[in-house]
Motif scaffolding. Structure first.
Motif, PDB file in Angstrom:
ATOM      1  N   PRO A 220       0.785  -1.224   0.000  1.00 38.02           N
ATOM      2  CA  PRO A 220       0.000   0.000   0.000  1.00 38.02           C
ATOM      3  C   PRO A 220       0.823   1.282   0.000  1.00 38.02           C
ATOM      4  N   ALA A 221       2.077   1.184   0.376  1.00 42.90           N
ATOM      5  CA  ALA A 221       2.902   2.386   0.515  1.00 42.90           C
ATOM      6  C   ALA A 221       4.356   1.962   0.570  1.00 42.90           C
ATOM      7  N   ASN A 222       5.215   2.952   0.608  1.00 42.84           N
ATOM      8  CA  ASN A 222       6.633   2.703   0.811  1.00 42.84           C
ATOM      9  C   ASN A 222       6.790   2.070   2.197  1.00 42.84           C
ATOM     10  N   ILE A 223       7.492   0.958   2.275  1.00 42.04           N
ATOM     11  CA  ILE A 223       7.628   0.259   3.559  1.00 42.04           C
ATOM     12  C   ILE A 223       8.869   0.680   4.334  1.00 42.04           C
ATOM     13  N   ASP A 224       9.715   1.520   3.745  1.00 40.86           N
ATOM     14  CA  ASP A 224      10.924   1.967   4.445  1.00 40.86           C
ATOM     15  C   ASP A 224      10.551   2.643   5.761  1.00 40.86           C
ATOM     16  N   GLY A 225      11.158   2.167   6.834  1.00 43.24           N
ATOM     17  CA  GLY A 225      10.947   2.766   8.141  1.00 43.24           C
ATOM     18  C   GLY A 225       9.614   2.442   8.788  1.00 43.24           C
ATOM     19  N   LYS A 226       8.790   1.626   8.152  1.00 43.46           N
ATOM     20  CA  LYS A 226       7.475   1.265   8.703  1.00 43.46           C
ATOM     21  C   LYS A 226       7.584  -0.003   9.536  1.00 43.46           C
ATOM     22  N   ARG A 227       6.529  -0.270  10.280  1.00 44.14           N
ATOM     23  CA  ARG A 227       6.408  -1.512  11.037  1.00 44.14           C
ATOM     24  C   ARG A 227       5.458  -2.412  10.252  1.00 44.14           C
ATOM     25  N   VAL A 228       6.012  -3.465   9.675  1.00 44.84           N
ATOM     26  CA  VAL A 228       5.250  -4.365   8.810  1.00 44.84           C
ATOM     27  C   VAL A 228       4.913  -5.638   9.588  1.00 44.84           C
ATOM     28  N   VAL A 229       3.633  -6.005   9.536  1.00 44.96           N
ATOM     29  CA  VAL A 229       3.204  -7.268  10.125  1.00 44.96           C
ATOM     30  C   VAL A 229       2.834  -8.198   8.974  1.00 44.96           C
ATOM     31  N   ILE A 230       3.618  -9.262   8.803  1.00 52.67           N
ATOM     32  CA  ILE A 230       3.298 -10.291   7.816  1.00 52.67           C
ATOM     33  C   ILE A 230       2.236 -11.190   8.427  1.00 52.67           C
ATOM     34  N   VAL A 231       1.171 -11.461   7.671  1.00 50.40           N
ATOM     35  CA  VAL A 231       0.047 -12.263   8.160  1.00 50.40           C
ATOM     36  C   VAL A 231      -0.068 -13.526   7.315  1.00 50.40           C
ATOM     37  N   ASP A 232      -0.163 -14.683   7.992  1.00 49.25           N
ATOM     38  CA  ASP A 232      -0.372 -15.936   7.284  1.00 49.25           C
ATOM     39  C   ASP A 232      -1.353 -16.790   8.074  1.00 49.25           C
ATOM     40  N   ASP A 233      -1.881 -17.818   7.405  1.00 46.57           N
ATOM     41  CA  ASP A 233      -2.866 -18.660   8.076  1.00 46.57           C
ATOM     42  C   ASP A 233      -2.217 -19.699   8.981  1.00 46.57           C
ATOM     43  N   VAL A 234      -1.249 -20.467   8.449  1.00 46.82           N
ATOM     44  CA  VAL A 234      -0.619 -21.539   9.229  1.00 46.82           C
ATOM     45  C   VAL A 234       0.897 -21.409   9.129  1.00 46.82           C
ATOM     46  N   LEU A 235       1.555 -21.468  10.270  1.00 51.98           N
ATOM     47  CA  LEU A 235       3.023 -21.511  10.308  1.00 51.98           C
ATOM     48  C   LEU A 235       3.428 -22.946  10.589  1.00 51.98           C
ATOM     49  N   TYR A 236       4.262 -23.479   9.688  1.00 52.95           N
ATOM     50  CA  TYR A 236       4.727 -24.858   9.843  1.00 52.95           C
ATOM     51  C   TYR A 236       6.249 -24.864   9.778  1.00 52.95           C
ATOM     52  N   THR A 237       6.841 -25.087   8.639  1.00 53.02           N
ATOM     53  CA  THR A 237       8.293 -25.208   8.535  1.00 53.02           C
ATOM     54  C   THR A 237       9.024 -23.880   8.636  1.00 53.02           C
ATOM     55  N   GLY A 238       8.348 -22.788   8.266  1.00 51.38           N
ATOM     56  CA  GLY A 238       8.972 -21.470   8.244  1.00 51.38           C
ATOM     57  C   GLY A 238       9.428 -21.062   6.854  1.00 51.38           C
ATOM     58  N   ARG A 239       9.351 -21.977   5.900  1.00 49.43           N
ATOM     59  CA  ARG A 239       9.840 -21.684   4.550  1.00 49.43           C
ATOM     60  C   ARG A 239       8.991 -20.641   3.824  1.00 49.43           C
ATOM     61  N   THR A 240       7.697 -20.639   4.025  1.00 47.57           N
ATOM     62  CA  THR A 240       6.835 -19.616   3.407  1.00 47.57           C
ATOM     63  C   THR A 240       7.195 -18.244   3.949  1.00 47.57           C
ATOM     64  N   VAL A 241       7.418 -18.145   5.243  1.00 49.31           N
ATOM     65  CA  VAL A 241       7.775 -16.866   5.849  1.00 49.31           C
ATOM     66  C   VAL A 241       9.146 -16.410   5.355  1.00 49.31           C
ATOM     67  N   ARG A 242      10.094 -17.333   5.224  1.00 42.18           N
ATOM     68  CA  ARG A 242      11.405 -16.970   4.684  1.00 42.18           C
ATOM     69  C   ARG A 242      11.260 -16.382   3.288  1.00 42.18           C
ATOM     70  N   ALA A 243      10.428 -16.996   2.462  1.00 44.95           N
ATOM     71  CA  ALA A 243      10.185 -16.486   1.111  1.00 44.95           C
ATOM     72  C   ALA A 243       9.535 -15.099   1.168  1.00 44.95           C
ATOM     73  N   ALA A 244       8.605 -14.899   2.097  1.00 40.61           N
ATOM     74  CA  ALA A 244       7.957 -13.599   2.248  1.00 40.61           C
ATOM     75  C   ALA A 244       8.962 -12.530   2.669  1.00 40.61           C
ATOM     76  N   LEU A 245       9.878 -12.881   3.561  1.00 40.48           N
ATOM     77  CA  LEU A 245      10.916 -11.931   3.979  1.00 40.48           C
ATOM     78  C   LEU A 245      11.816 -11.566   2.803  1.00 40.48           C
ATOM     79  N   ASP A 246      12.172 -12.571   1.989  1.00 39.30           N
ATOM     80  CA  ASP A 246      12.996 -12.303   0.808  1.00 39.30           C
ATOM     81  C   ASP A 246      12.289 -11.347  -0.144  1.00 39.30           C
ATOM     82  N   GLU A 247      11.007 -11.590  -0.397  1.00 40.34           N
ATOM     83  CA  GLU A 247      10.260 -10.722  -1.309  1.00 40.34           C
ATOM     84  C   GLU A 247      10.105  -9.325  -0.726  1.00 40.34           C
TER      85      GLU A 247
END
Length: 183
Positions: free
Chosen positions: A92-119
């Motif tokens: 929605p906006a420039n994320i520099d300096g913002k507090r970002v909350v990544i939201v997902d339905d199920v956390l299991y291995t952590g690989r989806t979150v790692r991919a989200a952090l990379d993106e």
């Protein structure tokens, strides 16, 4: 005989859980200033929308929200096939300096979150990134832990968790399905 499933959260319990998570997000961030919710495609996007509405109802402010499709950032992309279906990524906006909350339905291995952090790193440098998940089922392969958790579950070997949201599935529920050997 098919495995017996257990309804972990029905629609009302899911609604209460999302409201509690929204309150925890606001408290953990000392308010909503500079806060952005980013859902991981698919059901994380719908959950981020619900969290935004719960925050708006409680705080009378609209928190910006966005969506990440992590398909091209997966470490198992070669197993997806030659033409992976890629959904939209929108922030929605420039994320520099913002507090970002990544939201997902199920956390299991952590690989989806790692991919989200990379993106997310391709779009800027937030001041802080937090993780909010509706269900933490354990079984991590990476050192990733959620900041906000709706429900923690013990999932038997071979079992899985299904999350249903009305926007995609015509109902709200979290279902625990045991492995075939547990039936």
């Amino acid at each position: 005989m098919p495995p017996k499933h257990t309804v972990v959260l029905d629609a009302r319990a899911m609604e209460r859980t999302v409201k509690r998570m929204a309150d925890e997000i606001v408290e953990a961030n000392a308010g909503t200033e500079g806060l952005i919710l980013v859902g991981i495609q698919r059901r994380g996007v719908q959950l981020a929308e619900r969290l935004m509405r719960a925050i708006r109802d409680a705080e009378n402010v609209d928190v910006p929200r966005g969506a990440l499709d992590i398909t091209l950032y997966r470490d198992d992309l070669q197993t997806v096939g030659p033409r992976p279906v890629v959904g939209p990524t929108s922030l929605p906006a420039n994320i520099d300096g913002k507090r970002v909350v990544i939201v997902d339905d199920v956390l299991y291995t952590g690989r989806t979150v790692r991919a989200a952090l990379d993106e997310l790193a391709d779009f800027g440098r937030p001041a802080r990134i937090q993780l909010a998940v509706l269900v933490d089922r354990g079984g991590r392969e990476l050192p990733i832990q959620p900041d906000i958790v709706g429900k923690r579950l013990e999932v038997p070997d071979g079992g899985h968790v299904d999350v249903f949201v009305t926007e995609l599935d015509d109902r709200d529920a979290v279902i625990l399905v045991p492995g075939a050997e547990d039936a």
